[in-house]
Design an enzyme around this catalytic site. Sequence first.
Site, mmCIF file in Angstrom:
data_model
loop_
_atom_site.group_PDB
_atom_site.id
_atom_site.type_symbol
_atom_site.label_atom_id
_atom_site.label_comp_id
_atom_site.label_asym_id
_atom_site.label_seq_id
_atom_site.Cartn_x
_atom_site.Cartn_y
_atom_site.Cartn_z
ATOM 1 N N GLU A 147 35.819 37.018 33.043
ATOM 2 C CA GLU A 147 35.914 36.056 34.152
ATOM 3 C C GLU A 147 35.576 36.835 35.404
ATOM 4 O OE1 GLU A 147 37.149 34.623 37.368
ATOM 5 O OE2 GLU A 147 39.197 34.548 36.581
ATOM 6 N N GLU A 154 28.846 37.665 46.885
ATOM 7 C CA GLU A 154 30.266 37.363 46.994
ATOM 8 C C GLU A 154 30.914 38.301 48.015
ATOM 9 O OE1 GLU A 154 33.960 36.488 43.959
ATOM 10 O OE2 GLU A 154 32.685 38.217 43.544
ATOM 11 N N LYS A 188 46.445 46.766 31.772
ATOM 12 C CA LYS A 188 46.202 47.702 32.863
ATOM 13 C C LYS A 188 46.044 46.885 34.145
ATOM 14 C CE LYS A 188 43.814 50.399 35.738
ATOM 15 N NZ LYS A 188 43.177 49.923 36.980
ATOM 16 N N CYS A 212 38.217 34.395 43.309
ATOM 17 C CA CYS A 212 36.902 34.357 42.653
ATOM 18 C C CYS A 212 36.272 32.977 42.729
ATOM 19 C CB CYS A 212 37.016 34.821 41.201
ATOM 20 S SG CYS A 212 38.342 34.025 40.280
#
Length: 827
Positions: free
Chosen positions: A277, A408, A203, A311
């Site tokens: 992750e 973040e 997906k 990331c």
Amino acid sequence: MMSASTQPRQVNSVAEIFKTLDYGPAPEADNVAKAWLDDHGKSFGHFIDGKWVKPEGRKTYETKNPATGEVLATTIQGVKEDVDMAVKSARRAYESWNKTPPHVRARHLYSVSRHIQKHMRLVSVVETMDNGKPIRETRDADIPIVVRHFYHHAGWAQLMDTEMKEWKSLGVIGAIVPWNFPLMLLTWKICPALAMGNTVVLKPATYTRLSALLLAEICAEAGLPPGVFNVVTGSGEMGSCLASHPDVDKVAFTGSTQVGQTLRQLTAGTGKKLSLELGGKSPVVVFETADLDSTVEGLVDAIWFNQGQVCSAGSRLIVQESVHDKLVAKLKERLTHFRLGDSLDKTIDMGALVDESQRKTIEEYVEGARREGAQVYQAENCIPSRGCYYPPTIITNVQTVSKVVVEEIFGPVLVVLPFRTAKEAITLANNTIYGLASSVWTENVSLAMEVGLSIKAGTVWINCHNIFDAASGFGGYKQSGYGRDGGKEGLYEYVRPKWEERHQPNVADFDVNKFGATLPQRPTIDSVDAVEIPHDGIKMPRIDRTYKIYYGGAQKRPDAPYARPVINPDGKVVGHVGEGNRKDIRNAVEEAHKAAPGWGKRAAHNRAQIVYYLAENLEIRREEIADRICKMSGKSREDGLREVDISIQRLFHWGAYCDKYGGTVQETTLYGATVKVHEPVGVIGIACSDSYPLLGFVSLFAPAVVRGNTVVIIPSEKYPLVALDLYQVFDTSDLPGGVVNIITGDRDHLTKYLAEHQDVQSMWYFGSAEGSKFVEYISAENVKRTWVNYGMDREWENPEQGQGEEFLYHSVQVKNIWIPMGDIFAN
């Protein structure tokens, strides 16, 4: 006379160009990409079972080019029935793909890599138009890494029977990937999955679906069997639908920590494997001994690569105070030459953000920092008038608790913090809930290695940043998730031990909020021959011995003065142990953390000596311990002695691994060395089963401590005495206090507090199916690693089940340190 629109463009003379040094446009042609879109009528369905599927009645989603706002194509918003169709196709294909010889799977992956190479320019352009990143990045970084992963994992497919001979495939993999590296990250999931014999339903992210659909078409062209790789498109809810599908055996996810936590709870107790992750707030640590000019260019790659939508972006610059101002000035000067523009222009430095909502989020963070008094520098003059752009930004004068330092941002924003000493730099670098990546900049290699080993992150780059390769696993510590993408370490995410079958307990209705409730024991009237002894013809009670709990290298009374009787199969009370509670768990975890730094840094040989001493001292008490096992559990003397003897052998087995599982040198494409280090996970909570009260206990604590972890362990709830006998063995074997901490009592009650503890890094649970669900569900709070048995006990005497490689896998976390070279030769 020609109209203005048809006037020829004025070309500056060479002399004028040399005066200004202005760049002219260098656009990459998009004609082939647009032709591919036209081939499909700019309208795409799912790709299932080797063909395009477009069910009727589905809503559609417009995919736009972030740099121009141009609508590229429409894709469909799938529903549950579409997921069912794709998973059914993958399950059907698995039955044959799993049995395909390794060489044949290798040939298929090799064929896919070759076909991607044939279409590399098309794939690069489609990725750039779909995502907004510069064509230079997709052409020179993303797509070559995609090809490299297929090549590399073709090799692992070929070698599975030898290199992974004790493991087997899982089944159907549900892969969910984000929009920042749409093609590269999905490749990180499907390559190891297919190499190990699994099939995949992917997906892709809502914003960026086109390159995944293009790859599916290329895989079909390359001859990959139908159903082995399927792509379904839809909203985030569809990702949850895929993750919760009962016929999906593993979920592989890259994305935000918040979504990862949701997936952990969604899959809890189902028997599915899960790799995550997640987010990062990666530090870039710069010492005064660094080459500052090289560092500036490295920082450009660290934070402004892919618009900061990475990331592992180096979003926290931690720079030594003596060169702080100089480095910041150089960075600001570098940004005056920064170029933003059309993603297909080969001369730009940074492209468009993926979506306007992302731009607004970044802007809110930056404006919040301004309001807090931070100094914000932005290269405003390079912003194009059209498209979704945000200027590269540097924020200084921030506090360690500032929102822009802690959270973040996922955009082109760099925050700067000064430090004075190396210890302070390490503390600042580790002052985060994340642990995905980091980099260290200095010409002092010894300093770089020591700091790199001290930073809690899955990847450390020395004098570089954002370097990736298929031979080196990528993944995080702490709330950056667990599991690795790439390298041999990444293969373990897609296999299970050959002896093991997936267990799918029916615990959907179990309320995790009710887990672990207990009441302490009350007085009982016992008729036990062990309670009294004859003396001069008069019976009198034995001197009572109630075992204490054990933490910090000392026997301790439980916080609440309660005791638990230990009753053998005949109903006889054979002893009492302390009834541990939340405070006892808290105290034990604190002691484990005190012991962890020293134990983890001990020489492996020294740890091995201590484990061998444990075996030696256990053997001295062989008869006594065997008697205790028999008295508690009702086993025969022969069985009791065998359990002790196998426990001694197991200590020798794990003692041997103290200095034989430290890591390897990865054979990446880097000119230099990429060193894989197996580091301790940290503090591990362990709940033992009731079978084999000694052997089960030894089989679990030993692999954890030999790899440098410290443990808080709950022994067998029914038969804990033999585990408590071991604290005398620990004391006489030079095991430092706090390495092994033993808390007795109700297994599930104590598990609840261990699993909920924010400073426990992993939880191993061998109990009920309901307890397994609780541990996985509650672990989402701090994204701790888990290892549970879903209510199925194992044959602890069997070496396959009691001392397999999976014990080592759960006892370590992989760190890869990248050390480039180039002083003599430039490769």
